[in-house]
Design a protein around this motif. Structure first.
Motif, short mmCIF file in Angstrom:
data_model
loop_
_atom_site.label_atom_id
_atom_site.label_comp_id
_atom_site.label_asym_id
_atom_site.label_seq_id
_atom_site.Cartn_x
_atom_site.Cartn_y
_atom_site.Cartn_z
N THR A 16 0.83 -1.20 0.00
CA THR A 16 0.00 0.00 0.00
C THR A 16 0.87 1.25 0.00
OG1 THR A 16 -1.73 -1.21 1.18
CG2 THR A 16 -1.91 1.18 1.18
N ALA A 41 -9.37 0.59 6.03
CA ALA A 41 -9.05 0.12 4.68
C ALA A 41 -7.60 0.39 4.29
CB ALA A 41 -9.98 0.78 3.65
N GLY A 42 -7.01 1.42 4.87
CA GLY A 42 -5.62 1.74 4.55
C GLY A 42 -5.41 3.11 3.95
N ARG A 138 -11.22 -3.35 1.44
CA ARG A 138 -10.48 -4.42 2.10
C ARG A 138 -11.29 -5.70 2.10
NH1 ARG A 138 -9.76 -3.89 8.16
NH2 ARG A 138 -10.77 -5.87 8.34
N THR A 140 -12.18 -8.73 3.90
CA THR A 140 -12.07 -9.10 5.32
C THR A 140 -11.57 -10.52 5.52
OG1 THR A 140 -14.41 -9.67 5.34
CG2 THR A 140 -13.81 -7.45 6.07
N ASP A 143 -7.51 -9.87 4.02
CA ASP A 143 -6.83 -8.60 4.31
C ASP A 143 -6.23 -7.95 3.06
OD1 ASP A 143 -7.25 -7.51 6.74
OD2 ASP A 143 -5.27 -7.98 7.57
N THR A 144 -6.47 -8.52 1.89
CA THR A 144 -6.01 -7.91 0.64
C THR A 144 -6.83 -6.66 0.37
OG1 THR A 144 -5.34 -10.04 -0.25
CG2 THR A 144 -5.76 -8.30 -1.85
N ARG A 145 -6.17 -5.63 -0.09
CA ARG A 145 -6.85 -4.39 -0.45
C ARG A 145 -6.96 -4.30 -1.96
NH1 ARG A 145 -5.65 -4.69 4.88
NH2 ARG A 145 -6.06 -2.80 6.00
#
Length: 154
Positions: A16, A41-42, A138, A140, A143-145
Motif C-alpha cells: 500500500t 481500509a488503509g 479491504r 475481510t 486482508d487484501t486491499r
C-alpha cells in the motif's frame, strides 16, 4: 505514472505504501487527492506512501482529531502536503461539511501544496477541477486491499 486510471491488489501495508509512493511521485502543487474506503481500509497508509514520494516532513498519521496537518517539503521548490481527515465531522448529523471544509482554507494551500483528503468524497472534489479519486476496499477474509484510482477530467 500517467494521470489516468488504474487498479491494484495489495496484500500488505508495504504494498500500500509502495502504491502511494508511485501515485505520489506524479503529484504537483494544486492537486487534490480524495481517499475513500471503509474504516481500516488503509487510507492513512496510502497517504504515508504519497508523503514518502513527495519527500515531506513527517510523521504522517491520521489527522482525525485536528482535521488537517501540514507536512512541509524538505526540498525547495517542492510542494507541501496538507493531510486532511473529514471522518470526525461525519458523525455530526446536520453539520455543514462543506462549510467546515471551506473553513480550513484549503483552496489557498493549493498554490504550493498537494491536498490529500481522507473521508472527503463528495466534498473535497470541489477544491479543484482536477483531482485524483482513490477508492480502497479491504477483503475481510484475506486482508487484501483492492485500490481503484482515477483522475478527474481536466
Amino acid at each position: 505514472m500517467s494521470r489516468s486510471a488504474g487498479t491494484a491488489e495489495l496484500a500488505t501495508a508495504e504494498d500500500t505504501i509502495a502504491l502511494g509512493a508511485t501515485l505520489g511521485a506524479g503529484l504537483r502543487a494544486g492537486d487534490v487527492v480524495v481517499l475513500s474506503g471503509p474504516l481500516g481500509a488503509g487510507k492513512t497508509v496510502l497517504a504515508k506512501g504519497i508523503a514518502q514520494a513527495m519527500d515531506v516532513d513527517g510523521p504522517v498519521v491520521s489527522p482525525t482529531f485536528v482535521l488537517a496537518r501540514v507536512h512541509r517539503a524538505r526540498q525547495p521548490d517542492r510542494p507541501a502536503m496538507v493531510h486532511v481527515d473529514m471522518y470526525r465531522l461525519l458523525d455530526h448529523p446536520g453539520a455543514d461539511l462543506l462549510g467546515e471544509l471551506d473553513a480550513l482554507d484549503l483552496d489557498t494551500d493549493l498554490d504550493d501544496a498537494v491536498v490529500v483528503v481522507e473521508w472527503g468524497e463528495g466534498l473535497a472534489e470541489r477544491l479543484s477541477e482536477h483531482h485524483l479519486d482513490i477508492r480502497i476496499e479491504r477483503n475481510t477474509e484475506t486482508d487484501t486491499r483492492t485500490v481503484i484510482w482515477q483522475w478527474s477530467a481536466p
